[in-house]
Design a protein around this motif. Structure first.
Motif, short mmCIF file in Angstrom:
data_model
loop_
_atom_site.label_atom_id
_atom_site.label_comp_id
_atom_site.label_asym_id
_atom_site.label_seq_id
_atom_site.Cartn_x
_atom_site.Cartn_y
_atom_site.Cartn_z
N PRO A 142 0.85 -1.11 -0.12
CA PRO A 142 -0.03 -0.05 -0.09
C PRO A 142 0.81 1.40 0.13
N SER A 143 0.40 2.13 -0.80
CA SER A 143 1.23 3.64 -0.65
C SER A 143 1.33 4.42 0.52
N ARG A 144 0.44 3.89 1.49
CA ARG A 144 0.58 4.63 2.95
C ARG A 144 2.04 4.16 3.54
N LEU A 145 2.42 2.87 3.23
CA LEU A 145 3.73 2.27 3.73
C LEU A 145 4.75 3.25 2.93
N ASP A 146 4.60 3.56 1.50
CA ASP A 146 5.79 4.26 0.92
C ASP A 146 5.71 5.57 1.35
N ARG A 147 4.54 6.21 1.71
CA ARG A 147 4.73 7.64 2.40
C ARG A 147 5.37 7.44 3.99
N VAL A 148 5.27 6.80 4.39
CA VAL A 148 5.94 6.61 5.75
C VAL A 148 7.45 6.34 5.58
N GLN A 149 7.78 5.39 4.59
CA GLN A 149 9.20 4.98 4.33
C GLN A 149 9.69 6.35 3.59
N ASN A 320 -11.72 15.71 13.92
CA ASN A 320 -10.65 15.74 12.82
C ASN A 320 -9.53 16.96 12.93
N ASP A 321 -9.88 18.08 13.71
CA ASP A 321 -9.20 19.17 14.26
C ASP A 321 -7.55 18.67 14.77
N GLY A 322 -7.84 17.56 15.21
CA GLY A 322 -6.74 17.36 16.09
C GLY A 322 -5.55 16.48 15.27
N VAL A 323 -5.97 16.23 13.93
CA VAL A 323 -4.98 15.42 13.29
C VAL A 323 -4.18 16.56 12.55
N GLU A 324 -2.92 16.04 12.63
CA GLU A 324 -1.93 17.12 11.98
C GLU A 324 -1.05 16.28 10.96
N ASP A 325 -0.68 17.02 9.79
CA ASP A 325 -0.08 16.68 8.84
C ASP A 325 1.35 16.33 8.87
N PHE A 326 1.82 15.54 9.62
CA PHE A 326 3.23 15.27 9.89
C PHE A 326 3.48 13.83 10.21
N ASP A 329 1.77 11.71 13.22
CA ASP A 329 0.27 11.35 13.13
C ASP A 329 0.08 10.32 12.17
N THR A 330 -0.37 9.30 12.65
CA THR A 330 -0.83 7.85 11.86
C THR A 330 -1.72 8.34 10.93
N GLU A 331 -2.70 9.31 11.24
CA GLU A 331 -3.87 9.66 10.18
C GLU A 331 -3.41 10.99 9.15
N ALA A 332 -2.27 11.27 9.27
CA ALA A 332 -1.64 12.49 8.39
C ALA A 332 -1.81 12.22 7.07
N PHE A 333 -2.30 13.31 6.19
CA PHE A 333 -2.38 13.14 4.88
C PHE A 333 -3.56 12.41 4.46
N THR A 334 -4.47 12.35 5.17
CA THR A 334 -5.56 11.43 4.89
C THR A 334 -7.06 12.21 4.80
N ASP A 335 -7.99 11.74 4.10
CA ASP A 335 -9.38 12.55 4.12
C ASP A 335 -10.14 12.43 5.35
#
Length: 416
Positions: A142-149, A320-326, A329-335
């Protein structure tokens, strides 16, 4: 077998093309038993024979007791509704599209008690935990792993660049080599033992012409939460600290309900659930936020014997306001919302021996899709199937990320 444009043609032995299952069962007035063995081509380090479902069921009046390895389906949805959360899924091969085939059998105690003619109570206990089987490399990664890596690589590259600027190229090379040698899959926790168990209750009944279900589950989300403490990834001596990469399975409570009813010839089905995790403020990057999940669908014969099956399913992330894009955060960059629409058309010919079908999935927020046509021809005890899958849309979507993984398969099966 199946192939895509990226596969290389090499040596193929006859045994590589065959798979199957062996099943045996015995039954009596008080009990029954079942065992299934899955047969597959042998791979390096793996046996060609694996145990599938294997259980014993005992009938004690109104109470049925099952114990063993089971695949259990709960809820009214046709395909993987939010309430169907007992078994984890094998997601290492997305050419397997049948919901039951994707499920991984779990050791469980399953009790079922008849409360009346149309009412039943069920309880499940699984003494351990197993998450979804995810591809950590290969075509279905999955691309999510690619984003983390990719984020890890960015941190390492920045540190290496600073070391090169400070005249330490050897140290810079060591920083990068440590990351390249890191086994991400090896960081996944082994959550065995009773303290990682799952327990669930479900009650189903019929009121008038409506089938209803209510359930509660306490266990762990099968998808791991992955977050990275970038500041702690390397110490002052430029040594990699894998513990800065947090991979965990979050505890959660699920409360849900479902309903099914026939209205004007439409077989309607709906499910709704709330997943309550320990992050009730939504600001803990190592834990998924609570979420509302839903599914609604129907099936009906429409014209010329064509059956239409449609389903929409999705989730809404709360707080959702508590989610940060970095990376932390495990839910970063997700809708905050995720919605998928599934439509399947099926038509049978030649006294139901030939079936043509086409299923399509559309990810609304992701703007991607998957189309899966198939032809199935039943010849006595044999069945020939030709099937394909075509991915498209945004290459960052759950489906679109596999845009280069279109596949074509041919399956010949024989039951005896």
């Amino acid at each position: 077998d199946e192939m895509d444009g990226s596969d290389e043609v090499g040596e193929i032995r006859l045994g590589d093309l065959f798979s199957g299952s062996l099943e045996a069962s015995a039954s009596g007035s008080r009990a029954e038993a079942f065992i299934g063995l899955d047969l597959a081509p042998a791979t390096d380090g793996e046996s060609p024979v694996s145990l599938g479902e294997a259980y014993v069921r005992v009938f004690l009046g109104k109470l049925d007791v099952e114990c063993g390895l089971r695949k259990l389906t709960w809820g009214k949805a046709d395909s993987q509704g939010p309430l169907d959360a007992i078994n984890p899924l094998d997601l290492t091969d997305l050419t397997v599209t049948d919901a039951l085939d994707r499920k991984i059998p779990q050791p469980m105690l399953h009790l079922s008690y008849a409360l009346g003619s149309f009412t039943k109570a069920e309880a499940v206990f699984i003494p351990g935990f197993e998450g979804h089987d995810i591809a950590y490399d290969g075509r279905w990664k999955p691309s999510r792993l690619d984003r983390v890596q990719g984020g890890l690589a960015a941190v390492a590259s920045a540190r290496a660049a600073a070391l090169i600027g400070a005249g330490q190229p050897t140290e810079a090379a060591r920083v990068l080599s440590q990351l390249q040698a890191l086994d991400t899959e090896g960081l996944v926790p082994d959550d065995g033992g009773l303290r990682h168990s799952l327990a669930a209750l479900r009650v189903t009944t019929t009121v008038g012409s409506t089938d209803l279900g209510f359930q509660y589950l306490y266990g762990k989300l099968p998808t791991p939460a992955i977050s990275v403490d970038a500041a702690a990834l390397y110490d002052a001596a430029n040594d990699l600290h894998p513990e800065a990469i947090h991979i965990a399975y979050n505890r959660y409570h699920q409360i849900g309900a479902d309903a099914a009813r026939v209205v004007a010839g439409f077989n309607l089905r709906a499910e709704a659930a709330v997943n309550l995790t320990e992050d009730l403020d939504g600001d803990d990057g190592e834990v998924y936020n609570p979420a509302v999940l839903w599914s609604i669908g129907f099936d009906r014969d429409v014209v010329l014997g064509v059956n239409l099956n449609a389903q929409a399913a999705g989730s809404v992330r709360l707080m959702n306001d508590g989610v940060e894009d970095f990376l932390g955060d495990t839910e970063a960059f997700t809708d905050p919302t995720h919605t998928t629409v599934t439509v399947k058309l099926t038509k049978k010919f030649l006294r139901d021996t030939l079936e043509l079908s086409c299923a399509a999935l559309w990810g609304i927020e992701d703007r991607d899709w998957l189309a899966m046509p198939s032809v199935v021809w039943a010849i006595g005890d044999a069945e020939l199937e030709v099937f394909a899958g075509f991915f498209g849309g945004d290459d960052e979507g759950d489906l679109g990320q596999y845009g280069e993984n279109d596949y074509l398969g041919i399956s010949l099966s024989y039951a005896f």
